[in-house]
Write a protein that holds these residues in place. Structure first.
Motif, PDB file in Angstrom:
ATOM      1  N   ALA B  93      31.112  48.814  54.861  1.00 24.12           N
ATOM      2  CA  ALA B  93      30.525  50.026  55.429  1.00 24.12           C
ATOM      3  C   ALA B  93      31.534  50.777  56.290  1.00 24.12           C
ATOM      4  CB  ALA B  93      29.299  49.650  56.254  1.00 24.12           C
ATOM      5  N   ASN B  94      32.516  50.066  56.758  1.00 24.74           N
ATOM      6  CA  ASN B  94      33.455  50.681  57.706  1.00 24.74           C
ATOM      7  C   ASN B  94      34.229  51.859  57.146  1.00 24.74           C
ATOM      8  OD1 ASN B  94      32.804  49.292  59.932  1.00 24.74           O
ATOM      9  ND2 ASN B  94      34.472  47.819  59.836  1.00 24.74           N
ATOM     10  N   ASP B  95      35.303  51.568  56.450  1.00 28.24           N
ATOM     11  CA  ASP B  95      36.141  52.675  56.003  1.00 28.24           C
ATOM     12  C   ASP B  95      37.088  52.186  54.919  1.00 28.24           C
ATOM     13  OD1 ASP B  95      37.479  50.927  57.526  1.00 28.24           O
ATOM     14  OD2 ASP B  95      38.535  52.390  58.736  1.00 28.24           O
ATOM     15  N   GLU B  96      38.150  52.875  54.738  1.00 28.67           N
ATOM     16  CA  GLU B  96      39.155  52.445  53.776  1.00 28.67           C
ATOM     17  C   GLU B  96      39.749  51.111  54.219  1.00 28.67           C
ATOM     18  OE1 GLU B  96      40.248  53.617  50.766  1.00 28.67           O
ATOM     19  OE2 GLU B  96      38.415  54.803  50.948  1.00 28.67           O
ATOM     20  N   LEU B  97      39.698  50.158  53.319  1.00 35.43           N
ATOM     21  CA  LEU B  97      40.183  48.831  53.667  1.00 35.43           C
ATOM     22  C   LEU B  97      41.493  48.558  52.947  1.00 35.43           C
ATOM     23  CD1 LEU B  97      36.755  47.065  53.278  1.00 35.43           C
ATOM     24  CD2 LEU B  97      37.932  47.520  55.425  1.00 35.43           C
ATOM     25  N   SER B  98      42.270  47.694  53.542  1.00 36.25           N
ATOM     26  CA  SER B  98      43.534  47.344  52.898  1.00 36.25           C
ATOM     27  C   SER B  98      43.270  46.410  51.730  1.00 36.25           C
ATOM     28  CB  SER B  98      44.454  46.651  53.900  1.00 36.25           C
ATOM     29  OG  SER B  98      44.006  45.324  54.114  1.00 36.25           O
ATOM     30  N   HIS B  99      44.239  46.341  50.863  1.00 31.72           N
ATOM     31  CA  HIS B  99      44.188  45.433  49.734  1.00 31.72           C
ATOM     32  C   HIS B  99      43.899  44.007  50.210  1.00 31.72           C
ATOM     33  CE1 HIS B  99      45.333  44.393  45.587  1.00 31.72           C
ATOM     34  NE2 HIS B  99      45.803  43.285  46.109  1.00 31.72           N
ATOM     35  N   GLY B 100      44.594  43.612  51.249  1.00 32.41           N
ATOM     36  CA  GLY B 100      44.423  42.255  51.767  1.00 32.41           C
ATOM     37  C   GLY B 100      43.020  42.000  52.285  1.00 32.41           C
ATOM     38  N   GLN B 101      42.451  42.973  52.939  1.00 31.47           N
ATOM     39  CA  GLN B 101      41.095  42.803  53.472  1.00 31.47           C
ATOM     40  C   GLN B 101      40.076  42.656  52.351  1.00 31.47           C
ATOM     41  OE1 GLN B 101      41.381  46.348  56.026  1.00 31.47           O
ATOM     42  NE2 GLN B 101      40.509  45.102  57.676  1.00 31.47           N
ATOM     43  N   LEU B 102      40.218  43.502  51.351  1.00 29.16           N
ATOM     44  CA  LEU B 102      39.309  43.421  50.208  1.00 29.16           C
ATOM     45  C   LEU B 102      39.425  42.062  49.522  1.00 29.16           C
ATOM     46  CD1 LEU B 102      39.885  46.989  48.746  1.00 29.16           C
ATOM     47  CD2 LEU B 102      37.726  46.116  49.650  1.00 29.16           C
ATOM     48  N   LEU B 103      40.655  41.629  49.375  1.00 28.75           N
ATOM     49  CA  LEU B 103      40.895  40.347  48.721  1.00 28.75           C
ATOM     50  C   LEU B 103      40.289  39.212  49.536  1.00 28.75           C
ATOM     51  CD1 LEU B 103      42.172  39.645  46.091  1.00 28.75           C
ATOM     52  CD2 LEU B 103      44.376  39.378  47.227  1.00 28.75           C
ATOM     53  N   ASP B 104      40.401  39.306  50.836  1.00 33.22           N
ATOM     54  CA  ASP B 104      39.801  38.284  51.700  1.00 33.22           C
ATOM     55  C   ASP B 104      38.304  38.193  51.495  1.00 33.22           C
ATOM     56  OD1 ASP B 104      41.869  37.063  52.876  1.00 33.22           O
ATOM     57  OD2 ASP B 104      41.777  38.153  54.784  1.00 33.22           O
ATOM     58  N   LEU B 105      37.662  39.347  51.414  1.00 31.29           N
ATOM     59  CA  LEU B 105      36.219  39.357  51.199  1.00 31.29           C
ATOM     60  C   LEU B 105      35.875  38.710  49.863  1.00 31.29           C
ATOM     61  CD1 LEU B 105      35.243  42.909  52.464  1.00 31.29           C
ATOM     62  CD2 LEU B 105      34.761  40.723  53.559  1.00 31.29           C
ATOM     63  N   LEU B 106      36.650  39.034  48.851  1.00 33.97           N
ATOM     64  CA  LEU B 106      36.402  38.469  47.521  1.00 33.97           C
ATOM     65  C   LEU B 106      36.600  36.952  47.541  1.00 33.97           C
ATOM     66  CD1 LEU B 106      35.657  39.059  44.624  1.00 33.97           C
ATOM     67  CD2 LEU B 106      38.054  39.528  44.134  1.00 33.97           C
ATOM     68  N   HIS B 107      37.673  36.521  48.187  1.00 33.24           N
ATOM     69  CA  HIS B 107      37.898  35.076  48.323  1.00 33.24           C
ATOM     70  C   HIS B 107      36.695  34.411  48.987  1.00 33.24           C
ATOM     71  CE1 HIS B 107      41.833  34.989  46.767  1.00 33.24           C
ATOM     72  NE2 HIS B 107      42.476  35.516  47.799  1.00 33.24           N
ATOM     73  N   GLY B 108      36.222  35.027  50.039  1.00 29.36           N
ATOM     74  CA  GLY B 108      35.086  34.463  50.770  1.00 29.36           C
ATOM     75  C   GLY B 108      33.855  34.335  49.889  1.00 29.36           C
ATOM     76  N   LEU B 109      33.598  35.380  49.134  1.00 27.57           N
ATOM     77  CA  LEU B 109      32.422  35.375  48.256  1.00 27.57           C
ATOM     78  C   LEU B 109      32.530  34.280  47.211  1.00 27.57           C
ATOM     79  CD1 LEU B 109      29.782  36.957  47.505  1.00 27.57           C
ATOM     80  CD2 LEU B 109      31.174  38.205  45.850  1.00 27.57           C
ATOM     81  N   ALA B 210      39.386  21.427  45.011  1.00 27.08           N
ATOM     82  CA  ALA B 210      40.397  21.699  43.981  1.00 27.08           C
ATOM     83  C   ALA B 210      40.024  22.934  43.174  1.00 27.08           C
ATOM     84  CB  ALA B 210      40.544  20.478  43.068  1.00 27.08           C
ATOM     85  N   ILE B 211      38.752  23.036  42.839  1.00 26.83           N
ATOM     86  CA  ILE B 211      38.305  24.198  42.078  1.00 26.83           C
ATOM     87  C   ILE B 211      38.457  25.474  42.909  1.00 26.83           C
ATOM     88  CG2 ILE B 211      36.287  25.304  41.032  1.00 26.83           C
ATOM     89  CD1 ILE B 211      35.330  22.381  40.336  1.00 26.83           C
ATOM     90  N   GLN B 212      38.046  25.383  44.171  1.00 23.10           N
ATOM     91  CA  GLN B 212      38.181  26.552  45.041  1.00 23.10           C
ATOM     92  C   GLN B 212      39.639  26.981  45.159  1.00 23.10           C
ATOM     93  OE1 GLN B 212      36.165  24.923  48.477  1.00 23.10           O
ATOM     94  NE2 GLN B 212      34.440  26.328  48.220  1.00 23.10           N
ATOM     95  N   ALA B 213      40.534  26.004  45.238  1.00 18.80           N
ATOM     96  CA  ALA B 213      41.955  26.328  45.372  1.00 18.80           C
ATOM     97  C   ALA B 213      42.465  27.047  44.128  1.00 18.80           C
ATOM     98  CB  ALA B 213      42.757  25.055  45.629  1.00 18.80           C
ATOM     99  N   VAL B 214      42.072  26.532  42.961  1.00 20.35           N
ATOM    100  CA  VAL B 214      42.512  27.158  41.713  1.00 20.35           C
ATOM    101  C   VAL B 214      41.973  28.576  41.622  1.00 20.35           C
ATOM    102  CG1 VAL B 214      42.196  27.148  39.211  1.00 20.35           C
ATOM    103  CG2 VAL B 214      42.855  25.047  40.386  1.00 20.35           C
ATOM    104  N   VAL B 215      40.695  28.731  41.922  1.00 21.46           N
ATOM    105  CA  VAL B 215      40.092  30.062  41.823  1.00 21.46           C
ATOM    106  C   VAL B 215      40.763  31.024  42.794  1.00 21.46           C
ATOM    107  CG1 VAL B 215      37.990  31.384  42.220  1.00 21.46           C
ATOM    108  CG2 VAL B 215      37.879  29.236  40.962  1.00 21.46           C
ATOM    109  N   ARG B 216      41.021  30.531  43.993  1.00 25.88           N
ATOM    110  CA  ARG B 216      41.668  31.387  44.994  1.00 25.88           C
ATOM    111  C   ARG B 216      43.054  31.827  44.511  1.00 25.88           C
ATOM    112  NH1 ARG B 216      42.730  32.611  50.590  1.00 25.88           N
ATOM    113  NH2 ARG B 216      40.606  32.086  51.208  1.00 25.88           N
ATOM    114  N   GLU B 220      44.043  35.645  43.517  1.00 28.84           N
ATOM    115  CA  GLU B 220      45.204  36.259  44.172  1.00 28.84           C
ATOM    116  C   GLU B 220      46.135  36.880  43.127  1.00 28.84           C
ATOM    117  OE1 GLU B 220      46.534  36.931  47.977  1.00 28.84           O
ATOM    118  OE2 GLU B 220      45.307  35.130  47.668  1.00 28.84           O
ATOM    119  N   ARG B 221      46.431  36.104  42.132  1.00 31.48           N
ATOM    120  CA  ARG B 221      47.325  36.571  41.077  1.00 31.48           C
ATOM    121  C   ARG B 221      46.766  37.785  40.341  1.00 31.48           C
ATOM    122  NH1 ARG B 221      51.614  33.253  39.283  1.00 31.48           N
ATOM    123  NH2 ARG B 221      51.207  31.364  40.461  1.00 31.48           N
TER     124      ARG B 221
END
Lengths: 231, 231
Positions: B93-109, B210-216, B220-221
């Motif tokens: 909801a905030n504003d334009e987010l950096s690539h890294g921030q978006l990726l962090d959210l996706l990782h979290g999900l 292990a699965i989480q690590a692979v997915v992360r 990322e890639r």
DNA sequence: GTCTATAGTCGGATAGAC
DNA sequence: GTCTATCCGACTATAGAC
């Protein structure tokens, strides 16, 4: 009037073979739709257009028919994946392969897998039977696992292992192979959700092509990490 | 002797509530294991430790109990995913987010999704019910799709869309979102095959990690392509 | 509110005619 | 080899006692 059932020259037992065939065909539909317990012998016989008593007669009961149907599924998948698998085996037997060659083989395997799983008509029925066996494995699961599943999974793991320079039985490599196949499998396993989300009632060729393109691009990205080694 | 059933001050219908609760609990197990048709009212009543007649009494029949069980599943998933989802909604909801921030959210999900789906105990039962609804949607599928599935899928698509600079309802973006979730879902949907391949009888925390690590790493890639834009 | 007993239906398998 | 008729067991739901 000349009767039409003058015996066909080829064989006298054609009738029985036909009945077997039709029951297996019906089993693919009915077991897939209603599961083993949910399917009734009456449904099976009706759909096959044969008599109820033919089931215990030819297959030694509902359970026997189910086993044969599962074998049929395993054979069908094997048949469809065999060209890609043989190509992989043939090339892998050779020698040290380039990154690009390995990637090509992997692309080919995944593309074929997607085409079979999402595009074709028959696997629609097969998939339901397989998914049920995943949830509640019966003795028939072995038939599916040992032949068609390992067929695909093993090659996928070998290719991923070679691409990353690690053995194919490394758990990490197996997990990676699974995730690759999962990208495609999800469209079959969560099919109803995928269809609703994409707003259509069934997948057509353009959907399959779109999925294949995404998977290809993503696979490329996942293994394109050799530093400085472009195409 | 003072009878023990002197009415508890809080409420007089505690007994009935308890019976309802136990039947729902039993429904999670039994419907998941045997499907709606495969489950019998006797199994349900026995497992719940209540009388057979309580099912039509409280839930208006087996079908009514099933619907309530599915609602229970939807609520459970929603509950578990809500923290991650709310965090995403708040940040987006905030504003334009950096690539890294978006990726962090996706990782979290994805991490939360994997933890829920593979690690926890309850979803084991939930998953079977959901998978069956995917194959053979009943009217109860709507309950699952509209609430917990879209909850996760929508956020995934929004994040992928933002990362690639495309709208979240672009079919290509939806396909990508599906493949991401598929990487994780496969371990639930093709669970039996995964367990056999990894040579274990059930997933423990180390497998999940292990699965989480692979997915992360793979996620990322997949999205690390912004040219020259390191962390 | 909870239980027992039972009604009514439908399941799979079989026996025996054709 | 195929069919009809039938058995027996299991299912869901209900009626009525407690």
């Amino acid at each position: 009037m000349s009767k039409t059932n003058d015996r066909p020259k080829a064989r006298t037992d054609t009738r029985g073979e036909e009945t077997r065939r039709r029951l297996i065909e019906a089993g693919l539909d009915v077991f897939g739709l209603y599961s083993f317990e949910g399917a009734t012998t009456r449904m099976l016989a009706d759909r096959a257009g044969v008599n109820l008593a033919a089931i215990p007669y030819y297959f030694d009961g509902k359970e026997g028919l189910y086993r044969v149907v599962v074998e049929h599924v395993a054979a069908g998948i094997g048949e469809r994946m065999l060209p890609a698998v043989e190509r992989i085996d043939a090339v892998l037997a050779n020698d040290e392969l380039s990154h690009g060659q390995l990637l090509d083989l992997l692309h080919g395997l995944l593309e074929r897998f997607a085409a079979m799983l999402i595009g074709s008509k028959e696997p629609e029925k097969w998939a339901r039977i397989i998914i049920r066996e995943q949830m509640q494995p019966t003795e028939a699961f072995d038939i599916l696992y040992r032949s068609p599943m390992r067929l695909i999974l093993d090659r996928c793991a070998v290719l991923v292992g070679r691409l990353l320079g690690r053995p194919a039985d490394d758990p990490d490599i197996l997990i990676r192979a699974f995730t690759l196949l999962g990208q495609i499998l999800v469209f079959r396993m969560a099919r109803e959700a995928a269809l609703r989300t994409l707003g259509c009632h069934q997948f057509d060729d353009s959907h399959v092509a779109a999925i294949q393109a995404v998977v290809r691009e993503q696979t490329e990205r996942l293994f394109a990490s050799d530093p400085g080694g472009g195409s």
